[in-house]
Design an enzyme around this catalytic site. Structure first.
Site, PDB file in Angstrom:
ATOM      1  N   CYS A 114      36.580  54.831  20.036  1.00 41.33           N
ATOM      2  CA  CYS A 114      35.123  54.649  20.153  1.00 41.33           C
ATOM      3  C   CYS A 114      34.488  55.615  21.155  1.00 41.33           C
ATOM      4  O   CYS A 114      33.275  55.808  21.138  1.00 41.33           O
ATOM      5  CB  CYS A 114      34.795  53.217  20.532  1.00 41.33           C
ATOM      6  SG  CYS A 114      35.501  52.023  19.399  1.00 41.33           S
ATOM      7  N   HIS A 255      27.840  52.652  23.597  1.00 40.06           N
ATOM      8  CA  HIS A 255      28.652  52.377  22.410  1.00 40.06           C
ATOM      9  C   HIS A 255      28.285  50.974  21.913  1.00 40.06           C
ATOM     10  O   HIS A 255      28.193  50.026  22.700  1.00 40.06           O
ATOM     11  CB  HIS A 255      30.137  52.460  22.776  1.00 40.06           C
ATOM     12  CG  HIS A 255      31.023  51.934  21.700  1.00 40.06           C
ATOM     13  ND1 HIS A 255      30.872  52.306  20.380  1.00 40.06           N
ATOM     14  CD2 HIS A 255      32.051  51.045  21.724  1.00 40.06           C
ATOM     15  CE1 HIS A 255      31.778  51.673  19.659  1.00 40.06           C
ATOM     16  NE2 HIS A 255      32.498  50.901  20.448  1.00 40.06           N
ATOM     17  N   ASN A 285      30.232  47.602  14.843  1.00 39.64           N
ATOM     18  CA  ASN A 285      30.897  48.640  15.633  1.00 39.64           C
ATOM     19  C   ASN A 285      31.415  49.722  14.681  1.00 39.64           C
ATOM     20  O   ASN A 285      32.302  49.469  13.876  1.00 39.64           O
ATOM     21  CB  ASN A 285      32.051  47.985  16.407  1.00 39.64           C
ATOM     22  CG  ASN A 285      32.804  48.960  17.298  1.00 39.64           C
ATOM     23  OD1 ASN A 285      32.673  50.164  17.167  1.00 39.64           O
ATOM     24  ND2 ASN A 285      33.614  48.427  18.186  1.00 39.64           N
TER      25      ASN A 285
END
Ligand code: UT7
Length: 328
Positions: A114, A255, A285
């Site tokens: 990520c 994020h 996500n």
């Protein structure tokens, strides 16, 4: 040294929407649980035959249009992904071919989960700053639907597919551009978030496939606590390094893993939530794609104005973390 700036951004989300209610028909969960524990309402899922490279190409085209450039103007392509079309070659090579880029172009993938987009941005920044490359295309793209265990309710409700891209090159105003990036890793946390089998240590077997061990596994609670701590530390570290106060940041683009993580960072940094860009409710996500999609949406919706300083901050499997400051 001349300033390196973001000359254009673009993003792409596949058409297919998977809502929390859809998931409630697949595993034992509910819209209420998913929304209250993560802030996610829906996510996008790649269409049949739609690959990571296809999504990357869509986002790249939009970023190039935004920058007023053609694919042939680019001489460096860095793709952040943990879900390339195939383990070898790099997704960047497929994207180069599909976009119709020149052949004298350096093309490679970066896997920092990520945090990947920030790792790719730092790499491209250094290479452009060196003067050996003029214009770089940096893409964050994931097809996480291909590596999610759709029978594991603790993970399958959280992730989605998508792509974001940025074009990087020498800026024309020395006061605007990338101020700096900071990256780091806590390798002690490898087991908290990983795909246990299917790599060279344990190549896929009939048993590993039956056990779905080539899917993502996560210890959610532990990751949650470390995510809050690491993103808070990464934000403080870069602000201190470049001698800025939190209240000088017009917009934080974190994020997008979980709304509760973003809310906790807002509290720790004592910055109100209206200074944070949030789209986790619509995409879930998307790992390496999360920051560049959010950055593109923030720019296109007028949340970033000339002179603003934006803070990007990420964490991910590894456990990796990173932060970036950009003056627009
Ligand atoms: O990019 C990096 C990737 N990862 C992350 O950022 C994720 C970080 N972690 C998280 O976001 C959170 O830990 C989760 C959203 C994954 C989970 O939230 P939580 O508040 O930590 O819940 P929990 O794991 O403690 O689970 C609470 C309960 C458990 O039941 P019991 O043991 O209390 O009976 C779970 O079995 O909720 C249960 N549960 C679910 N219930 C309904 C877990 N997943 C689900 C689900 N639907 N999807």
């Amino acid at each position: 040294m001349s300033t390196i700036a973001i000359l254009g951004t673009g993003s792409y989300a596949p058409e297919r929407v998977l809502t929390n209610n859809d998931l409630a028909h697949m595993v034992e969960t509910s819209d209420e649980w998913i929304r209250s524990r993560s802030g996610i309402r829906e996510r996008r899922i790649a269409g049949d035959g739609e690959q990571t490279s296809d999504m990357g190409v869509q986002a790249a085209r939009r970023a190039l249009d935004d920058a007023g450039l053609k694919p042939t103007d680019i001489d460096l392509l860095v793709v952040a992904t943990l879900t390339p079309d195939m383990p070898m070659p790099a997704a960047a090579c497929l994207i180069q071919q599909k976009l119709g880029m020149r052949t004298d172009v350096a093309c490679f993938d970066v896997n920092a989960a990520c945090s990947g987009f920030l790792y790719a941005l730092d790499t491209a920044w250094a290479m452009v700053q060196s003067g050996r490359y003029r214009k770089a295309l940096v893409i964050g793209v994931e097809k996480l639907s291909a590596i999610v265990d759709w029978q594991d309710r603790t993970t399958c409700v959280l992730f989605g597919d998508g792509a974001g891209a940025a074009v990087l090159g020498p800026g024309d105003d020395s006061n605007r551009g990338l101020i700096g990036l900071r990256l780091g890793t806590y390798g002690d946390g490898v087991d908290l978030l990983c795909i246990p089998r299917g790599g060279s240590a344990a190549p896929a077997t009939a048993e590993s496939i039956a056990a779905r061990d080539h899917c993502m596994r996560m210890k959610g609670k532990e990751v949650f606590k470390l995510a809050v701590r690491m993103m808070d530390e990464a934000a403080r570290d870069i602000l201190e390094h470049y001698q800025l106060r939190a209240d000088q940041i017009s917009l934080v683009i974190p994020h997008q893993a979980n709304l509760r993580i973003i809310e906790a960072i807002s509290q720790y940094l004592e910055l109100p939530m209206d200074r944070f860009f949030v789209n986790v409710d619509r995409y879930g996500n998307t790992s390496a794609a999360s920051i560049p999609i959010a950055l593109d949406e923030a720019r296109r919706s007028g949340r970033i104005r000339a002179g603003d300083v934006t803070l990007l901050v990420a964490f991910g499997a590894g456990l990796t973390y990173g932060s970036a400051l950009i003056r627009w």
